[in-house]
Design an enzyme around this catalytic site. Sequence first.
Site, mmCIF file in Angstrom:
data_model
loop_
_atom_site.group_PDB
_atom_site.id
_atom_site.type_symbol
_atom_site.label_atom_id
_atom_site.label_comp_id
_atom_site.label_asym_id
_atom_site.label_seq_id
_atom_site.Cartn_x
_atom_site.Cartn_y
_atom_site.Cartn_z
ATOM 1 N N ASP A 266 21.618 -2.274 2.053
ATOM 2 C CA ASP A 266 20.475 -1.629 2.707
ATOM 3 C C ASP A 266 19.277 -1.616 1.768
ATOM 4 O OD1 ASP A 266 19.058 -0.379 4.724
ATOM 5 O OD2 ASP A 266 19.801 1.630 4.273
ATOM 6 N N GLY B 94 16.900 12.344 7.113
ATOM 7 C CA GLY B 94 17.485 11.190 7.756
ATOM 8 C C GLY B 94 18.249 11.612 8.993
ATOM 9 N N SER B 95 19.019 10.677 9.528
ATOM 10 C CA SER B 95 19.777 10.955 10.747
ATOM 11 C C SER B 95 20.822 12.050 10.523
ATOM 12 C CB SER B 95 20.465 9.680 11.231
ATOM 13 O OG SER B 95 19.534 8.667 11.473
ATOM 14 N N TYR B 96 21.461 12.030 9.356
ATOM 15 C CA TYR B 96 22.574 12.949 9.108
ATOM 16 C C TYR B 96 22.372 13.827 7.871
ATOM 17 C CZ TYR B 96 24.505 9.157 11.950
ATOM 18 O OH TYR B 96 24.699 8.201 12.906
ATOM 19 N N LYS C 170 20.466 16.030 -1.976
ATOM 20 C CA LYS C 170 20.767 15.506 -0.649
ATOM 21 C C LYS C 170 21.812 16.416 -0.015
ATOM 22 C CE LYS C 170 21.936 11.169 1.702
ATOM 23 N NZ LYS C 170 22.209 9.713 1.491
ATOM 24 N N LEU D 133 11.835 16.823 0.873
ATOM 25 C CA LEU D 133 11.287 15.515 0.507
ATOM 26 C C LEU D 133 11.427 14.506 1.633
ATOM 27 C CD1 LEU D 133 12.743 15.300 -3.119
ATOM 28 C CD2 LEU D 133 10.409 15.928 -2.467
ATOM 29 N N LYS E 8 19.331 15.694 4.832
ATOM 30 C CA LYS E 8 17.970 15.989 4.401
ATOM 31 C C LYS E 8 17.971 16.026 2.880
ATOM 32 C CE LYS E 8 18.867 20.917 5.236
ATOM 33 N NZ LYS E 8 18.453 22.112 5.997
ATOM 34 N N VAL E 9 16.826 15.713 2.295
ATOM 35 C CA VAL E 9 16.698 15.710 0.843
ATOM 36 C C VAL E 9 15.631 16.723 0.455
ATOM 37 C CG1 VAL E 9 16.204 14.352 -1.217
ATOM 38 C CG2 VAL E 9 17.369 13.280 0.725
#
Length: 331
Positions: free
Chosen positions: A136, A21-23, A41, A18, A25-26
């Site tokens: 955020d 990100g930097s650190y 996640k 889906l 994955k989803v």
Amino acid sequence: MDDIAVLGKKGYSLRNTLGEGSYSKVKCAYCDRLKCKVAVKIINKMKTPADFWERFLPREIEALRCLQHPSIIKTYEIFETSAGKVYIVMELGENGDLLDYIKITGAMREDFARMKFQQLASAIKHCHDSNFAHRDLKCENILLDGGLNIKLTDFGFSKLLSRDENGKMILSNTFCGSAAYAAPEVLQGIPCDPRISDIWSLGIILYIMVYALMPFDDSNIRKMIFFQKQHRIPFPSTQHLTVECKDLINHLLQPNVSQRLCTDEVLKHAWLQTPNSTVESPLSAPEEGECSHNPREGKPKQKHKAKSTDLIACFTKNSNRRHRTSAEVNK
């Protein structure tokens, strides 16, 4: 053992990715126990800096375990493997995030925006009442379920508020999140109550909902802060909002933190109480603190007037500028 095998033992059938990100994955997965699709996640300890693993991930997990609200993404399970991977199994936002939705559908009708914003503000009130600040808030961190209901997610930068020995709130001076949504005090590195800074981000999100535009251009941080502190919010004449909606945006995007609304005041605002609001005439004079020009038609009359920024262009251009420090302001 790979992700498919690890999740398979837990009763999850891994499917498509889906996002990444930097650190982390989803991925999408099907849960045999729940009989529905879920989002998983996956965070790899070996690929993350120590600061993230020791500070930010524990905060996110703590927030997910503590915060239970209809408009906050539901967490089903969190587990870690001996190989150093953490798996967070969550409710799936079937209709993607709010930014993608607005890119496709354009600006929301005001009555629809009212319902969605009320859900979001209610979720933030729950966070703040539970002594959490999100820090955020942005359209990408707001998911939509099958019924287009708001589901707040991504608590990686969230903070559990603390007090000193005298019971006084310990202020935050850490910049995190996205510059386009950050309050001016955050960008300037001024110690602040992060809950009040969350309110500014709510104002940016509401503006995007009703205009499908960004209120401020963050390509030049110093210039953006100047416009923000002038409290000159552009209200394009292409979209005729009610007086009440503009008033709420003005109060959310209030540069003076002592005058900015809290979540209780947001939810009690006239715009969220009744659909019978007054639509301002396109010929009426601009109210204090706003400008009525269409940024696509000629030059503004005032010498220093902020411009709205095209939503898609802004996020395409700024996709690699998510996290910036307050040091940029002083360059």
